[in-house]
Design a protein around this motif. Structure first.
Motif, PDB file in Angstrom:
ATOM      1  N   GLU A 189       1.146   5.459  -0.466  1.00 55.65           N
ATOM      2  CA  GLU A 189       0.600   6.730  -0.433  1.00 55.65           C
ATOM      3  C   GLU A 189       1.273   7.415  -1.121  1.00 55.65           C
ATOM      4  O   GLU A 189       2.602   7.462  -1.031  1.00 55.65           O
ATOM      5  N   TRP A 235      -1.693  -1.544   5.918  1.00 57.33           N
ATOM      6  CA  TRP A 235      -1.336  -0.184   5.987  1.00 57.33           C
ATOM      7  C   TRP A 235      -0.166   0.563   5.096  1.00 57.33           C
ATOM      8  O   TRP A 235       0.668  -0.413   4.840  1.00 57.33           O
ATOM      9  N   GLY A 236      -0.429   1.642   4.748  1.00 56.83           N
ATOM     10  CA  GLY A 236       0.701   2.127   4.008  1.00 56.83           C
ATOM     11  C   GLY A 236       1.555   2.920   4.906  1.00 56.83           C
ATOM     12  O   GLY A 236       1.513   2.788   6.164  1.00 56.83           O
ATOM     13  N   VAL A 263       0.849  -1.238  -0.100  1.00 55.04           N
ATOM     14  CA  VAL A 263      -0.113  -0.066   0.017  1.00 55.04           C
ATOM     15  C   VAL A 263       0.791   1.264  -0.055  1.00 55.04           C
ATOM     16  O   VAL A 263       1.628   1.401   1.014  1.00 55.04           O
ATOM     17  N   TRP A 285      -8.754   6.477   4.643  1.00 59.93           N
ATOM     18  CA  TRP A 285      -7.924   7.280   5.072  1.00 59.93           C
ATOM     19  C   TRP A 285      -7.968   7.727   6.296  1.00 59.93           C
ATOM     20  O   TRP A 285      -9.019   7.819   7.053  1.00 59.93           O
ATOM     21  N   TYR A 294      -2.649   8.284   6.269  1.00 61.14           N
ATOM     22  CA  TYR A 294      -2.358   6.820   5.921  1.00 61.14           C
ATOM     23  C   TYR A 294      -3.411   6.471   5.238  1.00 61.14           C
ATOM     24  O   TYR A 294      -4.766   6.683   5.367  1.00 61.14           O
ATOM     25  N   CYS A 295      -3.171   5.293   4.553  1.00 60.73           N
ATOM     26  CA  CYS A 295      -4.258   4.698   3.668  1.00 60.73           C
ATOM     27  C   CYS A 295      -4.245   3.147   4.368  1.00 60.73           C
ATOM     28  O   CYS A 295      -3.173   2.600   4.587  1.00 60.73           O
ATOM     29  N   CYS A 321      -3.784   6.696  -3.087  1.00 59.05           N
ATOM     30  CA  CYS A 321      -3.494   5.451  -2.307  1.00 59.05           C
ATOM     31  C   CYS A 321      -3.349   4.389  -3.538  1.00 59.05           C
ATOM     32  O   CYS A 321      -4.524   4.166  -4.111  1.00 59.05           O
ATOM     33  N   LYS A 324      -6.578   2.024  -7.229  1.00 61.35           N
ATOM     34  CA  LYS A 324      -6.243   3.349  -6.473  1.00 61.35           C
ATOM     35  C   LYS A 324      -7.382   4.040  -5.641  1.00 61.35           C
ATOM     36  O   LYS A 324      -8.766   3.904  -6.161  1.00 61.35           O
TER      37      LYS A 324
END
Length: 119
Positions: A6, A109-110, A4, A37, A95-96, A22, A78
């Motif tokens: 961002e 999580w990114g 992931v 998000w 964060y995504c 993302c 995306k």
């Protein structure tokens, strides 16, 4: 391996706009997944900003309603967060999160992207 990522963060003056992206890769997209998000400001807890589910339903925190818009491009896995009328209090790391409904439900999580809004 699920990734992931961002992007789109940066510095902007109050009243400006930024679009965050993302991108998720490594998922078997036959299974549906939701994209959310979050943001975390220094010294504060992480808070939900906006989400878009696999069925297209969306939601927003009260603090961003009317200023932020979330949408996704399923073809490219995306999600985007268009942020307008930015305020200094929008300064945070964004964060995504991916919630993937495969045989079991998994969360990814990114690493986050920093946004700074100056007065």
């Amino acid at each position: 391996q699920v990734q992931v990522v961002e992007s789109g963060g940066g510095s902007v003056q109050a009243g400006g706009s930024l679009r965050l992206s993302c991108k998720v890769s490594g998922l078997v997209t036959y299974y549906r997944y939701d994209m959310t998000w979050y943001r975390q400001a220094p010294g504060k807890e992480r808070e939900l900003v906006s989400f878009i589910n696999s069925d297209g339903s969306t939601g927003y925190a009260d603090s961003v309603k009317g200023r932020f818009a979330i949408f996704r491009d399923k073809a490219y896995n995306k999600a985007y967060l268009q942020r307008n009328s930015l305020k200094p209090e929008d300064t945070a790391t964004y964060y995504c999160k991916i919630l993937w409904y495969a045989a079991t439900t998994s969360t990814y999580w990114g690493q986050g992207t920093q946004v700074t809004v100056s007065p």
